[in-house]
Design an enzyme around this catalytic site. Structure first.
Site, PDB file in Angstrom:
ATOM      1  N   THR A  83       0.922  -1.127   0.036  1.00  0.00           N
ATOM      2  CA  THR A  83       0.011   0.091   0.030  1.00  0.00           C
ATOM      3  C   THR A  83       0.786   1.266  -0.046  1.00  0.00           C
ATOM      4  O   THR A  83       2.002   1.046   0.360  1.00  0.00           O
ATOM      5  CB  THR A  83      -1.060  -0.039   1.119  1.00  0.00           C
ATOM      6  OG1 THR A  83      -1.484   1.330   1.268  1.00  0.00           O
ATOM      7  CG2 THR A  83      -0.087  -0.204   2.563  1.00  0.00           C
ATOM      8  N   ASN A  84       0.412   2.196  -0.640  1.00  0.00           N
ATOM      9  CA  ASN A  84       1.212   3.606  -0.571  1.00  0.00           C
ATOM     10  C   ASN A  84       1.147   4.242   0.507  1.00  0.00           C
ATOM     11  O   ASN A  84       2.418   4.675   1.320  1.00  0.00           O
ATOM     12  CB  ASN A  84       0.818   4.478  -1.690  1.00  0.00           C
ATOM     13  CG  ASN A  84       1.051   3.922  -3.131  1.00  0.00           C
ATOM     14  OD1 ASN A  84       1.945   4.259  -3.682  1.00  0.00           O
ATOM     15  ND2 ASN A  84       0.244   3.054  -3.725  1.00  0.00           N
ATOM     16  N   CYS A 196      -2.201   5.245  -5.062  1.00  0.00           N
ATOM     17  CA  CYS A 196      -2.976   4.528  -4.031  1.00  0.00           C
ATOM     18  C   CYS A 196      -3.157   3.059  -4.839  1.00  0.00           C
ATOM     19  O   CYS A 196      -3.352   3.144  -6.205  1.00  0.00           O
ATOM     20  CB  CYS A 196      -4.247   5.291  -4.123  1.00  0.00           C
ATOM     21  SG  CYS A 196      -5.464   3.862  -3.110  1.00  0.00           S
ATOM     22  N   THR A 197      -2.905   1.989  -4.311  1.00  0.00           N
ATOM     23  CA  THR A 197      -2.839   0.989  -4.976  1.00  0.00           C
ATOM     24  C   THR A 197      -4.268   0.400  -5.545  1.00  0.00           C
ATOM     25  O   THR A 197      -4.318  -0.490  -6.239  1.00  0.00           O
ATOM     26  CB  THR A 197      -2.431  -0.471  -3.944  1.00  0.00           C
ATOM     27  OG1 THR A 197      -3.146  -0.139  -2.669  1.00  0.00           O
ATOM     28  CG2 THR A 197      -0.943  -0.124  -3.730  1.00  0.00           C
ATOM     29  N   GLU A 198      -5.361   1.022  -5.259  1.00  0.00           N
ATOM     30  CA  GLU A 198      -6.644   0.757  -5.776  1.00  0.00           C
ATOM     31  C   GLU A 198      -7.010   1.543  -6.912  1.00  0.00           C
ATOM     32  O   GLU A 198      -8.035   1.262  -7.820  1.00  0.00           O
ATOM     33  CB  GLU A 198      -7.922   0.766  -4.771  1.00  0.00           C
ATOM     34  CG  GLU A 198      -7.823  -0.277  -3.792  1.00  0.00           C
ATOM     35  CD  GLU A 198      -6.917  -0.098  -2.508  1.00  0.00           C
ATOM     36  OE1 GLU A 198      -6.542  -1.019  -1.911  1.00  0.00           O
ATOM     37  OE2 GLU A 198      -6.660   1.208  -2.293  1.00  0.00           O
TER      38      GLU A 198
END
Length: 245
Positions: A83-84, A196-198
Site C-alpha cells: 500500500t502507498n 493508491c494501490t486501488e
C-alpha cells in the site's frame, strides 16, 4: 528465489493484485510450474482505518512493525508494504526489522526515470499527497511533483476510502479522476503516479489522459527483480562459462 514477505490487507482488493502479478511475473521469467515464494500477512483493515482516522501513527507504526517482524520470523528475507499510504510507517519498519524493505516510492522513481518523466502528478490519499513523506522522496530522486489543491485532495481521499478500498468502482468516480488528471497535465505534469494501490483498478493506466505509472505494477517489478536477482546472476555466470565446458 528469495522469499518476500508482503504486508497486505490495506486493502485486500489491491493485495490480490500483488499476489497475482508477482506470481505471473515469476512464471513469465522462469517458465514451467514456477511460482513466487511469498509470505502474506493480511491484516483486518478496519483496525488500521480506525487508527488512520484518529491520526494514531504511533499505533500504526507498532502494528506494521509487528507484522513485518512476524513475516521475517516466518522466513521472509525482505518485506514490502502493499500500500502507498502506509509507507508513512516505513521508517519505523526499517528501523525495527532486520530485513530490507522494498520501498514503493523508490520503485515509482525508477520507472519514472526510465521512461524519461521529470514531473509527476501524484494521486492518492490526502496524507500521500500532502504530508511530504511521499513527494519529498520522489523529489530527492530529481523528480518534480504536482498534487491537486487541498479541497480536491479531500475529494480524492473520500473516494478512496468510501469506495475503492471497499471494492466499489463507479463511472462517476472514474470520470472525476480523469478530469483531475487532465487538470494536472495542464499544470505541467508529464505523467501521473497512481499512488493508491486501488486507483489502477478504477482508472487503468492505458485509459488515463497522460502516461500513468501504476504503483502496484512498479512495486511488483521491484519486488520480482529483488526475488530473482540471484537467479539472474547465476544464469548469466553459467551462460558465460558454457563455451569453456
Amino acid at each position: 528465489m528469495r522469499r518476500i514477505g508482503l504486508l497486505g490487507g490495506m486493502s485486500w482488493h489491491s493485495s490480490t493484485e500483488y499476489y497475482t502479478k508477482i506470481n505471473s511475473a515469476v512464471t513469465e521469467r522462469l517458465g514451467g510450474h514456477h511460482s513466487a515464494r511469498i509470505l502474506l500477512d493480511s491484516t483486518d483493515f478496519a483496525d488500521i482505518r480506525d487508527m488512520q482516522v484518529a491520526e494514531d501513527w504511533t499505533g500504526m507504526d507498532a502494528s506494521l512493525t509487528s507484522t513485518a517482524q512476524r513475516l521475517v520470523d516466518g522466513g521472509a528475507e525482505a518485506v514490502a508494504i502493499a500500500t502507498n499510504l502506509m509507507h508513512k510507517c516505513a521508517p519505523a519498519v526499517e528501523t525495527a526489522v532486520d530485513a530490507p524493505l522494498i520501498h514503493i516510492v523508490d520503485a515509482i522513481a525508477t520507472v519514472a526515470k526510465r521512461q524519461g518523466h521529470s514531473t509527476l502528478a501524484v494521486l492518492g490519499t490526502k496524507w500521500t499527497m500532502l504530508d511530504g513523506f511521499y513527494t519529498e522522496r520522489l523529489e530527492a530522486e530529481g523528480i518534480r511533483t504536482l498534487v491537486p489543491d487541498e479541497e480536491t485532495c479531500t475529494e480524492i481521499d473520500q473516494i478512496i476510502f468510501d469506495e475503492l478500498t471497499q471494492g466499489v468502482f463507479t463511472d462517476a468516480s472514474r470520470a472525476r479522476y480523469v478530469e483531475i488528471m487532465r487538470d494536472l497535465k495542464a499544470r505541467g505534469a508529464d505523467a501521473v503516479a497512481l499512488s493508491c494501490t486501488e486507483i489502477g483498478l478504477l482508472v487503468p493506466p492505458e485509459t488515463a489522459p497522460l502516461p500513468a505509472i501504476d504503483s502496484v505494477d512498479a512495486h511488483v517489478a521491484a519486488i520480482v527483480e529483488w526475488m530473482l536477482a540471484e537467479e539472474r546472476a547465476v544464469t548469466q555466470f553459467c551462460s558465460f562459462c558454457l563455451p569453456w565446458r
